[in-house]
Motif scaffolding. Structure first.
Motif, PDB file in Angstrom:
ATOM      1  N   ARG A 298       0.832  -1.201   0.000  1.00 47.57           N
ATOM      2  CA  ARG A 298       0.000   0.000   0.000  1.00 47.57           C
ATOM      3  C   ARG A 298       0.871   1.257   0.000  1.00 47.57           C
ATOM      4  NH1 ARG A 298      -4.548  -1.833   4.497  1.00 47.57           N
ATOM      5  NH2 ARG A 298      -5.719  -3.257   3.107  1.00 47.57           N
ATOM      6  N   ASP A 301       2.148   1.788  -3.448  1.00 50.19           N
ATOM      7  CA  ASP A 301       1.082   2.304  -4.312  1.00 50.19           C
ATOM      8  C   ASP A 301       0.881   3.802  -4.088  1.00 50.19           C
ATOM      9  OD1 ASP A 301       0.705  -0.202  -5.373  1.00 50.19           O
ATOM     10  OD2 ASP A 301      -1.007  -0.696  -4.069  1.00 50.19           O
ATOM     11  N   ARG A 302       0.897   4.207  -2.826  1.00 50.44           N
ATOM     12  CA  ARG A 302       0.713   5.630  -2.533  1.00 50.44           C
ATOM     13  C   ARG A 302       1.879   6.456  -3.077  1.00 50.44           C
ATOM     14  NH1 ARG A 302      -1.349   3.768   2.538  1.00 50.44           N
ATOM     15  NH2 ARG A 302       0.696   4.096   3.510  1.00 50.44           N
ATOM     16  N   GLN A 305       1.455   6.744  -6.802  1.00 50.92           N
ATOM     17  CA  GLN A 305       0.408   7.698  -7.121  1.00 50.92           C
ATOM     18  C   GLN A 305       0.886   9.127  -6.933  1.00 50.92           C
ATOM     19  OE1 GLN A 305      -2.894   6.575  -4.684  1.00 50.92           O
ATOM     20  NE2 GLN A 305      -3.330   4.697  -5.829  1.00 50.92           N
ATOM     21  N   SER A 306       1.679   9.342  -5.877  1.00 49.41           N
ATOM     22  CA  SER A 306       2.197  10.690  -5.612  1.00 49.41           C
ATOM     23  C   SER A 306       3.163  11.115  -6.711  1.00 49.41           C
ATOM     24  CB  SER A 306       2.924  10.722  -4.262  1.00 49.41           C
ATOM     25  OG  SER A 306       2.028  10.426  -3.220  1.00 49.41           O
TER      26      SER A 306
END
Length: 312
Positions: A298, A301-302, A305-306
């Motif tokens: 996770r 993934d963050r 995305q950032s």
């Protein structure tokens, strides 16, 4: 003096187990006093006098570590005190040899259920968070308090195993709350013994030695229960219930085993208990590894995305 030192060490060890697993202080201490030749009523009275201090210290320690659900303490502790007073007055004039095998059999069945459920399935979560009803807790407290006074111990095995099996409250909260409520049970039992026996046969110096050892161990036990994984803790509790109560049946000659057979049964029980604990530890580590991997995934993934948002 040597006897008092041994009793203090026994009290320390018994409270370390009791405070971290929620049971066995009374059983361990009473067994020692009986081995020294004390009659059952006087042994139970001596242990309960010592437990006034140890349960108070244990309750404070569990409260400090936030292991206590006060609603559970009140709902099970008040009827438990009533049952303990009744049991103490009964035992003062009546031996409990006939009741012990029956109770031992019930406790072994409960212990087996807890051991299997926690070892194979981990912490029961289907009912977690659901309220524990008063109509369930009041009879439980009465029975557990009565068994505790008549058997020289039993509050933890009866109350803890039953509530743990319900799966409605996490193990550390169950153990902390039952250990805290035991203060009321021991005060009531001690009052019942004083009414029935007076101070005859009760060695106050022995009670004091048990108290000192138990009070020293209480904070360490409360810390331990907060940090031991619930699955491992449940396996420990279940195995302890089985082994402790099997001893009652085996030593009393109530099972068809001779000397060598009894030893073989003990070895088998301990082997099964240790295997269950080892399995629970491995299962807990696997679960933690999966949880850590999910958390890392996770996080990645963050971060991606950032980065995508920054470049876009």
């Amino acid at each position: 003096m040597r006897t008092l030192i041994v009793l203090a060490l026994a009290g320390l060890g018994a409270q370390l187990v009791d405070g971290s697993l929620g049971m066995a202080y009374g059983v361990t201490s009473t067994t020692l006093l009986l081995a020294a030749g004390t009659n059952p009523a006087a042994a139970s009275a001596t242990v309960h006098l010592a437990e006034i201090g140890t349960t108070l210290a244990s309750g404070v320690a569990h409260w400090r570590f936030r292991n206590v659900d006060w609603r559970l303490v009140v709902r099970v502790g008040v009827p438990g005190a009533i049952g303990a007073f009744a049991g103490a007055t009964v035992l003062s004039g009546l031996a409990a040899e006939l009741a012990r095998p029956v109770m031992a059999g019930i406790l072994i069945a409960l212990g087996l259920y807890v051991l299997v459920r926690f070892t194979l399935a981990g912490l029961p979560t289907g009912n977690l968070g659901k309220p524990l009803r008063k109509r369930f807790l009041s009879p439980l407290g009465l029975v557990a308090g009565f068994v505790d006074a008549t058997g020289g111990g039993g509050w933890g095995p009866v109350a803890n195993s039953t509530i743990l099996a319900s799966g409605r409250l996490e193990p550390r909260k169950v153990i902390g709350s039952i250990s805290t409520s035991e203060f009321a049970v021991t005060v009531a039992a001690s009052a019942g013994f004083l009414v029935g026996l007076g101070t005859e046969g009760v060695d106050l110096s022995w009670a004091g030695a048990l108290l000192v050892g138990g009070a020293i161990a209480a904070p360490f036990a409360a810390w331990l229960v907060r940090h031991v994984p619930p699955r491992v803790l449940g396996s420990g509790v279940g195995g302890l219930i089985i082994v402790t109560n099997a001893k009652t049946l085996l030593d009393g000659g109530l099972l068809p085993f001779g000397g060598a057979g009894t030893t073989a049964v003990y070895v088998t029980l301990f082997a099964v208990w240790m295997s269950a604990l080892a399995y629970s530890v491995r299962a807990h580590r696997r679960t933690r590894a999966r949880e850590n991997e999910v958390a890392r995934s996770r996080l990645r993934d963050r971060e991606e995305q950032s980065e995508g948002a920054a470049t876009g």
